[in-house]
Design a protein around this motif. Structure first.
Motif, PDB file in Angstrom:
ATOM      1  N   SER A  92       0.800  -1.234   0.000  1.00 59.75           N
ATOM      2  CA  SER A  92       0.000   0.000   0.000  1.00 59.75           C
ATOM      3  C   SER A  92       0.828   1.278   0.000  1.00 59.75           C
ATOM      4  CB  SER A  92      -0.970  -0.011   1.186  1.00 59.75           C
ATOM      5  OG  SER A  92      -0.264  -0.164   2.394  1.00 59.75           O
ATOM      6  N   VAL A  94       2.789   3.816  -1.817  1.00 55.91           N
ATOM      7  CA  VAL A  94       2.991   4.221  -3.216  1.00 55.91           C
ATOM      8  C   VAL A  94       4.473   4.403  -3.519  1.00 55.91           C
ATOM      9  CG1 VAL A  94       2.484   6.027  -4.908  1.00 55.91           C
ATOM     10  CG2 VAL A  94       0.714   5.313  -3.262  1.00 55.91           C
ATOM     11  N   SER A 135      -8.325   2.407  -5.401  1.00 56.03           N
ATOM     12  CA  SER A 135      -7.668   3.560  -4.774  1.00 56.03           C
ATOM     13  C   SER A 135      -7.774   4.820  -5.617  1.00 56.03           C
ATOM     14  CB  SER A 135      -6.191   3.209  -4.577  1.00 56.03           C
ATOM     15  OG  SER A 135      -5.433   4.370  -4.359  1.00 56.03           O
ATOM     16  N   SER A 136      -7.808   5.955  -4.943  1.00 60.39           N
ATOM     17  CA  SER A 136      -7.785   7.246  -5.652  1.00 60.39           C
ATOM     18  C   SER A 136      -6.486   7.442  -6.418  1.00 60.39           C
ATOM     19  CB  SER A 136      -7.976   8.395  -4.658  1.00 60.39           C
ATOM     20  OG  SER A 136      -6.997   8.342  -3.647  1.00 60.39           O
ATOM     21  N   TYR A 158       2.128   1.463  -8.254  1.00 62.78           N
ATOM     22  CA  TYR A 158       1.018   1.150  -7.352  1.00 62.78           C
ATOM     23  C   TYR A 158      -0.326   1.479  -8.018  1.00 62.78           C
ATOM     24  CZ  TYR A 158      -2.287   1.660  -3.518  1.00 62.78           C
ATOM     25  OH  TYR A 158      -3.410   1.553  -2.729  1.00 62.78           O
ATOM     26  N   ASN A 187      -7.468   8.979   0.417  1.00 64.64           N
ATOM     27  CA  ASN A 187      -6.609   8.711   1.586  1.00 64.64           C
ATOM     28  C   ASN A 187      -7.439   8.674   2.867  1.00 64.64           C
ATOM     29  OD1 ASN A 187      -5.079   9.962  -0.595  1.00 64.64           O
ATOM     30  ND2 ASN A 187      -3.334   9.832   0.780  1.00 64.64           N
ATOM     31  N   ARG A 193      -2.499   4.321  11.768  1.00 63.97           N
ATOM     32  CA  ARG A 193      -1.865   4.411  10.457  1.00 63.97           C
ATOM     33  C   ARG A 193      -0.372   4.124  10.612  1.00 63.97           C
ATOM     34  NH1 ARG A 193      -2.488   4.104   5.009  1.00 63.97           N
ATOM     35  NH2 ARG A 193      -2.753   6.117   4.004  1.00 63.97           N
ATOM     36  N   ASP A 196       4.981   5.110   7.896  1.00 65.15           N
ATOM     37  CA  ASP A 196       5.563   5.382   6.589  1.00 65.15           C
ATOM     38  C   ASP A 196       4.599   6.162   5.695  1.00 65.15           C
ATOM     39  OD1 ASP A 196       4.065   3.106   6.747  1.00 65.15           O
ATOM     40  OD2 ASP A 196       5.454   1.818   5.644  1.00 65.15           O
ATOM     41  N   VAL A 198       2.393   9.793   5.288  1.00 66.30           N
ATOM     42  CA  VAL A 198       2.805  11.124   5.711  1.00 66.30           C
ATOM     43  C   VAL A 198       2.049  11.636   6.942  1.00 66.30           C
ATOM     44  CG1 VAL A 198       1.300  12.558   4.223  1.00 66.30           C
ATOM     45  CG2 VAL A 198       3.630  13.304   4.777  1.00 66.30           C
ATOM     46  N   LYS A 201       3.397  10.026  10.135  1.00 64.89           N
ATOM     47  CA  LYS A 201       4.775  10.492  10.307  1.00 64.89           C
ATOM     48  C   LYS A 201       4.736  11.894  10.929  1.00 64.89           C
ATOM     49  CE  LYS A 201       8.973  11.477   7.684  1.00 64.89           C
ATOM     50  NZ  LYS A 201       9.657  11.362   6.384  1.00 64.89           N
ATOM     51  N   GLY A 220       9.011  15.203   2.363  1.00 69.98           N
ATOM     52  CA  GLY A 220       9.233  15.368   0.926  1.00 69.98           C
ATOM     53  C   GLY A 220       8.371  16.505   0.388  1.00 69.98           C
ATOM     54  N   SER A 224       1.794  18.622  -2.155  1.00 64.99           N
ATOM     55  CA  SER A 224       0.795  17.607  -2.503  1.00 64.99           C
ATOM     56  C   SER A 224      -0.529  17.921  -1.833  1.00 64.99           C
ATOM     57  CB  SER A 224       1.247  16.267  -1.943  1.00 64.99           C
ATOM     58  OG  SER A 224       1.662  15.455  -2.930  1.00 64.99           O
ATOM     59  N   ARG A 226      -4.209  16.409  -0.784  1.00 65.51           N
ATOM     60  CA  ARG A 226      -4.930  15.152  -0.591  1.00 65.51           C
ATOM     61  C   ARG A 226      -6.261  15.399   0.112  1.00 65.51           C
ATOM     62  NH1 ARG A 226      -1.687  13.731  -3.608  1.00 65.51           N
ATOM     63  NH2 ARG A 226      -0.325  11.895  -3.619  1.00 65.51           N
ATOM     64  N   ARG A 304       9.182  11.701  -4.772  1.00 65.37           N
ATOM     65  CA  ARG A 304       8.921  10.502  -5.586  1.00 65.37           C
ATOM     66  C   ARG A 304       9.331  10.762  -7.026  1.00 65.37           C
ATOM     67  NH1 ARG A 304       3.117   8.869  -2.714  1.00 65.37           N
ATOM     68  NH2 ARG A 304       4.108   8.762  -0.673  1.00 65.37           N
ATOM     69  N   ASP A 307       4.905  12.291  -8.595  1.00 59.98           N
ATOM     70  CA  ASP A 307       3.925  12.336  -7.504  1.00 59.98           C
ATOM     71  C   ASP A 307       2.562  12.734  -8.067  1.00 59.98           C
ATOM     72  OD1 ASP A 307       3.008  12.111  -4.921  1.00 59.98           O
ATOM     73  OD2 ASP A 307       4.237  13.723  -4.103  1.00 59.98           O
TER      74      ASP A 307
HETATM   75  P1  GDR Z   1      -0.376   8.287  -0.707  1.00 60.18           P
HETATM   76  O1  GDR Z   1      -0.053   8.484   0.854  1.00 60.18           O
HETATM   77  O2  GDR Z   1       0.840   8.093  -1.503  1.00 60.18           O
HETATM   78  O3  GDR Z   1      -1.280   9.415  -1.109  1.00 60.18           O
HETATM   79  O4  GDR Z   1      -1.187   6.908  -0.739  1.00 60.18           O
HETATM   80  P2  GDR Z   1       1.238   9.037   1.600  1.00 60.18           P
HETATM   81  O5  GDR Z   1       0.782   9.408   2.948  1.00 60.18           O
HETATM   82  O6  GDR Z   1       2.387   8.102   1.484  1.00 60.18           O
HETATM   83  O7  GDR Z   1       1.637  10.352   0.756  1.00 60.18           O
HETATM   84  C1  GDR Z   1       0.766  11.466   0.625  1.00 60.18           C
HETATM   85  C2  GDR Z   1       1.533  12.629   0.008  1.00 60.18           C
HETATM   86  O8  GDR Z   1       2.475  13.119   0.955  1.00 60.18           O
HETATM   87  C3  GDR Z   1       3.702  13.373   0.285  1.00 60.18           C
HETATM   88  N1  GDR Z   1       4.809  13.329   1.234  1.00 60.18           N
HETATM   89  C4  GDR Z   1       5.234  12.236   1.926  1.00 60.18           C
HETATM   90  N2  GDR Z   1       4.761  10.971   1.926  1.00 60.18           N
HETATM   91  C5  GDR Z   1       5.378  10.076   2.738  1.00 60.18           C
HETATM   92  N3  GDR Z   1       4.896   8.812   2.796  1.00 60.18           N
HETATM   93  N4  GDR Z   1       6.449  10.427   3.537  1.00 60.18           N
HETATM   94  C6  GDR Z   1       6.959  11.698   3.552  1.00 60.18           C
HETATM   95  O9  GDR Z   1       7.920  12.004   4.262  1.00 60.18           O
HETATM   96  C7  GDR Z   1       6.313  12.654   2.705  1.00 60.18           C
HETATM   97  N5  GDR Z   1       6.511  13.975   2.491  1.00 60.18           N
HETATM   98  C8  GDR Z   1       5.600  14.383   1.605  1.00 60.18           C
HETATM   99  C9  GDR Z   1       3.783  12.291  -0.791  1.00 60.18           C
HETATM  100  O10 GDR Z   1       4.725  12.650  -1.792  1.00 60.18           O
HETATM  101  C10 GDR Z   1       2.325  12.259  -1.249  1.00 60.18           C
HETATM  102  O11 GDR Z   1       2.129  13.219  -2.248  1.00 60.18           O
HETATM  103  C11 GDR Z   1      -2.092   6.538   0.284  1.00 60.18           C
HETATM  104  C12 GDR Z   1      -1.900   5.032   0.535  1.00 60.18           C
HETATM  105  O12 GDR Z   1      -2.649   4.662   1.660  1.00 60.18           O
HETATM  106  C13 GDR Z   1      -2.381   4.231  -0.648  1.00 60.18           C
HETATM  107  O13 GDR Z   1      -2.287   2.837  -0.339  1.00 60.18           O
HETATM  108  C14 GDR Z   1      -3.837   4.591  -0.933  1.00 60.18           C
HETATM  109  O14 GDR Z   1      -4.319   3.869  -2.031  1.00 60.18           O
HETATM  110  C15 GDR Z   1      -3.919   6.092  -1.197  1.00 60.18           C
HETATM  111  O15 GDR Z   1      -3.426   6.806  -0.080  1.00 60.18           O
HETATM  112  C16 GDR Z   1      -5.358   6.532  -1.458  1.00 60.18           C
END
Ligand code: GDR
Length: 365
Positions: A92, A94, A135-136, A158, A187, A193, A196, A198, A201, A220, A224, A226, A304, A307
């Motif tokens: 899960s 990405v 997933s979205s 993913y 999301n 949660r 790993d 965001v 974290k 990162g 973004s 969401r 990423r 993204d």
């Molecule tokens: P996402 O969730 O990729 O949308 O997928 P994530 O929380 O990993 O990232 C969301 C956005 O935050 C940005 N980002 C970071 N992400 C992570 N993980 N760690 C960081 O330090 C960080 N800094 C910035 C990312 O670039 C991204 O844009 C989630 C998952 O649960 C999937 O399985 C599910 O299908 C979708 O949501 C809907």
């Protein structure tokens, strides 16, 4: 005990699996769950959520296996004979899918194919209803807001693997009459949660910084956007999809979107700290507006390869057809996660606080 129905949840040890198991137990279901064999090698990590939710006391029946092993899945279906299957097992993260694209397809696509094919070969297609966790991320670069009619433009291994399994679900529905529904979930987060992702974290780091156990949060892409909802609301939507006479595909979302930066500001705000943002791109920093202390830094290593920029869901169909609506919106979600992480800190570091209750030791993260 007489149960209402029997449900099988693949990926029961994950965030959604635990909330869904609790929800179905509350409805009087017999709940079975598929967990990978390696969940037992580090039970604290692998089965920790189930344990902390009090679900390892015999209330759910766990089966060891792997969704990618279609023969084992078929054997399990024969034994459990579920009326409802919630297919939540997946890779899960990405960002991880860019590093492990082949195994992402193994679990997120071939695993789904094996499950659907097993149902067909066992001639169970008339006896069971299936929820497929879509997933979205399948929308990728498609313009927001996104709904069931929006053309998909995935941007990651993913998202592409999830899109293939979305179409497999539709193909098996149309070809063999299997009652399989795709939940296109935006999301959804919670206090359980994984760190790993965001949101968690952020809430882990912000509460640790508040307690004095950590200095800086490194992230990162802060730009973004969401649509973040609460997992507790979304598992109810999964269940509602399977209670419909006909299968279908439904978006679940709050209809509100925020940047990662706004999530950080909101979490700090709940801890009484106002963040002042300076600079842009990899140079951007978040400072304590009062003291000027560095709180947030961008780490380009966390960017990423590509993204998804803007996800905002339109859940009108689910509202009208399922009567589903979220109870938690952005601020309620952040508040729930911050409160839980504050409480967790006092459990994790008892006796390791100074005279003002500030945590003196904290796991690096
Ligand atoms: P996402 O969730 O990729 O949308 O997928 P994530 O929380 O990993 O990232 C969301 C956005 O935050 C940005 N980002 C970071 N992400 C992570 N993980 N760690 C960081 O330090 C960080 N800094 C910035 C990312 O670039 C991204 O844009 C989630 C998952 O649960 C999937 O399985 C599910 O299908 C979708 O949501 C809907």
């Amino acid at each position: 005990m007489t149960y209402q129905k029997t449900a099988l949840i693949t990926g029961i040890a994950g965030q959604d699996g635990v909330y869904l198991a609790e929800f179905l137990l509350g409805k009087g279901y017999a709940v079975h769950g598929l967990v990978r064999w390696d969940s037992y090698s580090d039970p604290e990590e692998g089965l920790g959520r189930l344990a902390r939710a009090g679900l390892l006391d015999g209330r759910v029946t766990l089966h060891t296996g792997d969704l990618t092993d279609c023969m084992a899945v078929a054997a399990l279906l024969k034994v459990v004979r579920p009326q409802e299957i919630y297919n939540l097992a997946a890779l899960s993260q990405v960002h991880v899918s860019f590093a492990t694209p082949a195994s992402t397809f193994d679990i997120n696509t071939k695993g789904v194919l094996g499950l659907l094919e097993a149902l067909r070969l066992l001639d169970m297609q008339g006896d069971v209803r299936v929820y497929q966790a879509s997933s979205s991320e399948m929308f990728g670069s498609a313009p927001a807001p996104q709904n069931e009619e929006t053309p998909f433009e995935p941007c990651s291994p993913y998202g592409t693997a999830k899109l293939a399994s979305y179409w497999l679900a539709r193909t098996y529905r149309d070809s063999y009459g299997i009652h399989v529904s795709n939940g296109i979930l935006f999301n959804h987060e919670s206090p359980v949660r994984g760190e790993d992702f965001v949101t968690r974290k952020i809430t882990r780091a912000v509460t640790a910084i508040e307690a004095g156990g950590r200095d800086v949060l490194r992230l990162g892409n802060l730009d973004s956007i969401r649509d973040w909802g609460h997992a507790r609301d979304y598992v109810e939507g999964m269940w509602l999809m399977l209670q419909q006479k006909a299968p279908g595909d439904y978006v679940l979302a709050t209809g509100q979107a925020h940047t990662v930066r706004e999530f950080v500001s909101c979490a700090f705000d709940l801890c009484g700290v106002q963040v002042s943002w300076r600079g842009c791109g990899a140079e951007e920093v978040g400072l304590d507006a009062r003291s000027g202390r560095l709180l947030v830094q961008v780490d380009p290593a966390l960017f990423r390869p590509k993204d998804v920029h803007y996800l905002l869901g339109d859940a009108s169909k689910a509202r009208a057809a399922l009567g589903w609506a979220p109870r938690y919106y952005f601020k309620d979600l952040v508040a729930d996660m911050v409160a839980a992480d504050r409480a967790l800190l006092s459990v994790e570091a008892p006796g390791q606080q100074d005279e003002r209750g500030r945590v003196l030791w904290m796991k690096a993260g």
